[in-house]
Scaffold this motif. Structure first.
Motif, mmCIF file in Angstrom:
data_model
loop_
_atom_site.group_PDB
_atom_site.id
_atom_site.type_symbol
_atom_site.label_atom_id
_atom_site.label_comp_id
_atom_site.label_asym_id
_atom_site.label_seq_id
_atom_site.Cartn_x
_atom_site.Cartn_y
_atom_site.Cartn_z
ATOM 1 N N ARG A 1 1.098 -1.317 0.396
ATOM 2 C CA ARG A 1 -0.281 0.150 -0.228
ATOM 3 C C ARG A 1 0.907 1.451 0.365
ATOM 4 O O ARG A 1 0.359 2.466 -0.703
ATOM 5 C CB ARG A 1 -0.560 -0.361 1.207
ATOM 6 C CG ARG A 1 -1.711 1.366 1.685
ATOM 7 C CD ARG A 1 -2.789 0.915 2.792
ATOM 8 N NE ARG A 1 -3.041 2.433 3.337
ATOM 9 C CZ ARG A 1 -4.126 2.941 4.078
ATOM 10 N NH1 ARG A 1 -4.262 1.469 4.662
ATOM 11 N NH2 ARG A 1 -4.554 3.950 3.988
ATOM 12 N N ARG A 2 1.629 1.138 1.023
ATOM 13 C CA ARG A 2 3.233 2.644 0.764
ATOM 14 C C ARG A 2 3.135 2.470 0.226
ATOM 15 O O ARG A 2 3.944 3.158 -1.172
ATOM 16 C CB ARG A 2 3.737 2.286 1.992
ATOM 17 C CG ARG A 2 4.622 3.989 2.235
ATOM 18 C CD ARG A 2 5.547 3.407 3.735
ATOM 19 N NE ARG A 2 6.291 1.910 3.907
ATOM 20 C CZ ARG A 2 7.084 1.267 3.424
ATOM 21 N NH1 ARG A 2 7.914 2.618 3.018
ATOM 22 N NH2 ARG A 2 7.361 0.157 4.021
ATOM 23 N N ASP B 1 -2.843 5.804 -1.228
ATOM 24 C CA ASP B 1 -3.460 6.591 -0.127
ATOM 25 C C ASP B 1 -3.824 7.435 -1.175
ATOM 26 O O ASP B 1 -4.063 8.175 -1.216
ATOM 27 C CB ASP B 1 -2.547 6.531 0.385
ATOM 28 C CG ASP B 1 -3.090 5.617 2.056
ATOM 29 O OD1 ASP B 1 -3.765 5.309 2.236
ATOM 30 O OD2 ASP B 1 -2.766 4.508 1.246
ATOM 31 N N GLU B 2 -2.422 8.387 -1.872
ATOM 32 C CA GLU B 2 -2.104 9.002 -3.036
ATOM 33 C C GLU B 2 -3.397 8.788 -4.083
ATOM 34 O O GLU B 2 -3.890 9.847 -4.758
ATOM 35 C CB GLU B 2 -0.896 9.635 -2.727
ATOM 36 C CG GLU B 2 0.295 9.886 -1.819
ATOM 37 C CD GLU B 2 0.823 9.055 -1.298
ATOM 38 O OE1 GLU B 2 1.516 9.337 -0.325
ATOM 39 O OE2 GLU B 2 0.134 7.202 -1.713
ATOM 40 N N MET C 1 -6.304 7.133 -4.062
ATOM 41 C CA MET C 1 -7.069 7.305 -4.005
ATOM 42 C C MET C 1 -8.477 9.116 -4.372
ATOM 43 O O MET C 1 -8.778 9.115 -4.081
ATOM 44 C CB MET C 1 -7.417 7.134 -2.918
ATOM 45 C CG MET C 1 -7.600 5.154 -2.673
ATOM 46 S SD MET C 1 -7.920 4.791 -1.215
ATOM 47 C CE MET C 1 -7.753 3.099 -1.191
ATOM 48 N N ASN D 1 -6.861 -4.239 3.982
ATOM 49 C CA ASN D 1 -6.612 -3.012 4.040
ATOM 50 C C ASN D 1 -6.945 -2.089 3.813
ATOM 51 O O ASN D 1 -7.013 -1.148 3.088
ATOM 52 C CB ASN D 1 -5.403 -3.446 3.472
ATOM 53 C CG ASN D 1 -3.982 -3.024 4.431
ATOM 54 O OD1 ASN D 1 -3.649 -1.623 3.889
ATOM 55 N ND2 ASN D 1 -3.659 -3.079 5.642
ATOM 56 N N ALA E 1 -8.295 1.708 3.711
ATOM 57 C CA ALA E 1 -8.062 2.801 3.068
ATOM 58 C C ALA E 1 -8.435 4.147 3.142
ATOM 59 O O ALA E 1 -9.216 4.852 3.153
ATOM 60 C CB ALA E 1 -6.491 3.261 1.771
ATOM 61 N N GLU F 1 -10.403 5.329 5.546
ATOM 62 C CA GLU F 1 -10.504 6.401 5.980
ATOM 63 C C GLU F 1 -10.698 7.669 5.462
ATOM 64 O O GLU F 1 -10.838 9.206 5.985
ATOM 65 C CB GLU F 1 -9.222 6.463 5.740
ATOM 66 C CG GLU F 1 -8.445 5.933 7.366
ATOM 67 C CD GLU F 1 -6.831 5.446 6.966
ATOM 68 O OE1 GLU F 1 -5.916 6.026 5.909
ATOM 69 O OE2 GLU F 1 -6.123 4.388 7.262
ATOM 70 N N ARG F 2 -11.010 7.574 4.584
ATOM 71 C CA ARG F 2 -11.244 8.630 3.140
ATOM 72 C C ARG F 2 -13.241 9.295 3.274
ATOM 73 O O ARG F 2 -13.569 9.819 2.018
ATOM 74 C CB ARG F 2 -11.038 8.623 1.495
ATOM 75 C CG ARG F 2 -9.302 8.974 1.689
ATOM 76 C CD ARG F 2 -8.555 8.155 1.284
ATOM 77 N NE ARG F 2 -6.911 8.091 1.185
ATOM 78 C CZ ARG F 2 -6.479 8.189 2.380
ATOM 79 N NH1 ARG F 2 -7.274 6.866 2.788
ATOM 80 N NH2 ARG F 2 -4.762 8.798 1.924
ATOM 81 N N CYS G 1 -17.026 1.150 -0.400
ATOM 82 C CA CYS G 1 -15.275 -0.191 -0.854
ATOM 83 C C CYS G 1 -16.571 -1.111 -1.411
ATOM 84 O O CYS G 1 -16.685 -1.938 -0.499
ATOM 85 C CB CYS G 1 -14.609 -0.428 0.097
ATOM 86 S SG CYS G 1 -13.163 -1.337 -0.195
#
Length: 370
Positions: free
Chosen positions: A268-269, A274-275, A277, A302, A306, A309-310, A314
């Motif tokens: 993910r990192r 995350d970016e 999304m 996972n 993510a 969080e936004r 999903c």
């Protein structure tokens, strides 16, 4: 509308990239106006190197290694920015053995050690070993052998490969052939210990072809092997989370001083999930089976976290779904859809994995079209 497609592989049938492509094709069939963002992912199992190379670039290295049984396989690891990314399934994956040829007592991890040995010759300071999807339950004994620390039996003969021989192990001779400055990371989201009801043999042995008697033999062998590793390495790792990952390969890595890191979190990192999304309206993830193990932190959950969080909905598209709507909602999944159910049976879905997945995606897209 902007939709992100960020799936894991469907073990044994479709890679993460193939899953993403099938979902995208189906979605476009119903909603050609939608902008799609594809981010194939991995939690450390099959597809780990492919996914990271797609996002990071870097140099791929191919090396012939011992496969899980008797044949040599060509395994690929990735070098990027001083780190070697090694996918254990490339050397000892269950997908390398036909169902009728599975040998849970003799399948081994020698090739994983050989991949690490090869990476050790390059200018890397870290080795990240992705765990998952293996045919073996040898506790990492093969890993030691591939790194020139050879397990011997009680007569000081080289121990045969595989978990079935572990009960006869007497000692390990030789030193693991890795540079002292190399840091080892075991990338996995499996938290199982090495032994017991939730250990490597009892939890994962049956899917590798082990019946009850075989599971019992593997369990006894792994318990003895844990003692041998503790004597040789000065670390008793049998109860540590992740020791049971990949048929106990996690235990072997932990005994060598590895630390465990979430495979899904690491990918993910590194892939910038995350970016990516930003500006997305809907997130779709998927895996072969969305079940109780998924709820314990596997990749789909996972990704759902993510998205949550936004404040994004999903969806999960999976080969099979064994999770109720309330359980799914508790981890941020709005709805979970089963390819097998949509196709009419597991057999029908497996006959055309990409086609049946695309058909499901087209129907789901029509439902989410407003």
């Amino acid at each position: 509308m902007r939709v992100m497609i960020a799936p894991d592989c469907f073990g044994g049938t479709l890679s993460a990239t193939e899953v993403a492509d099938a979902v995208a094709a189906g979605w476009r069939r119903s909603r050609p106006d939608v902008e799609l963002v594809t981010r194939p992912l991995s939690d450390g199992g099959p597809g780990f190197v492919e996914v990271l190379h797609h996002s990071l670039g870097g140099e791929l290295h191919q090396v012939p290694v011992n496969g899980p049984l008797r044949r040599t396989v060509i395994a690929t690891w990735l070098e990027h920015d001083g780190t070697a990314y090694i996918e254990s399934a490339q050397a000892c994956g269950l997908h390398l053995v036909a169902p009728e040829d599975r040998e849970p007592l003799t399948a081994h991890t020698v090739g994983v050690g050989e991949m690490m040995y090869d990476a050790n010759d390059f200018d890397v300071h870290t080795m990240v070993v992705g765990l998952g999807g293996t045919a073996s339950t040898d506790g990492g004994a093969g890993l030691f052998s591939g790194l020139n620390a050879v397990p011997l039996d009680t007569r000081d003969q080289v121990l045969p490969n595989g978990g079935g021989a572990l009960i006869d192990c007497g000692r390990i001779v030789g030193q693991v052939d890795l540079r002292d400055e190399v840091t080892i990371i075991a990338a996995t989201d499996v938290e199982n210990p090495l032994l017991g009801e939730h250990g490597a043999a009892r939890t994962f042995g049956p899917q590798k072809g082990a019946d009850e008697l075989t599971v019992q033999r593997l369990e006894r062998g792994l318990a003895h092997w844990a003692d041998i590793m503790a004597q040789a390495c000065g670390r008793d790792v049998r109860d540590l989370p992740g020791a049971g990952a990949a048929g106990g390969l996690g235990a072997g890595l932990l005994a060598l001083g590895a630390r465990v890191e979430s495979g899904a979190g690491l990918v993910r990192r590194l892939t910038g999930l995350d970016e990516a999304m930003a500006g997305v309206d809907l997130v779709i993830t998927g895996e072969g089976s969305f079940d109780w193990q998924s709820l314990r932190g596997k990749l789909a959950v996972n990704v759902a976290g993510a998205a949550a969080e936004r404040g994004l909905p999903c969806l999960v598209l999976a080969g099979q779904v064994a999770v109720g709507r309330r359980q799914a909602a508790s981890v941020g999944v709005e709805r979970a859809y089963s390819v097998a159910e949509h196709a009419g049976s597991v057999e029908a879905s497996l006959a055309d994995p990409a086609g049946t997945l695309a058909a499901l995606a087209a129907d789901v897209a029509a439902q989410w079209g407003t």
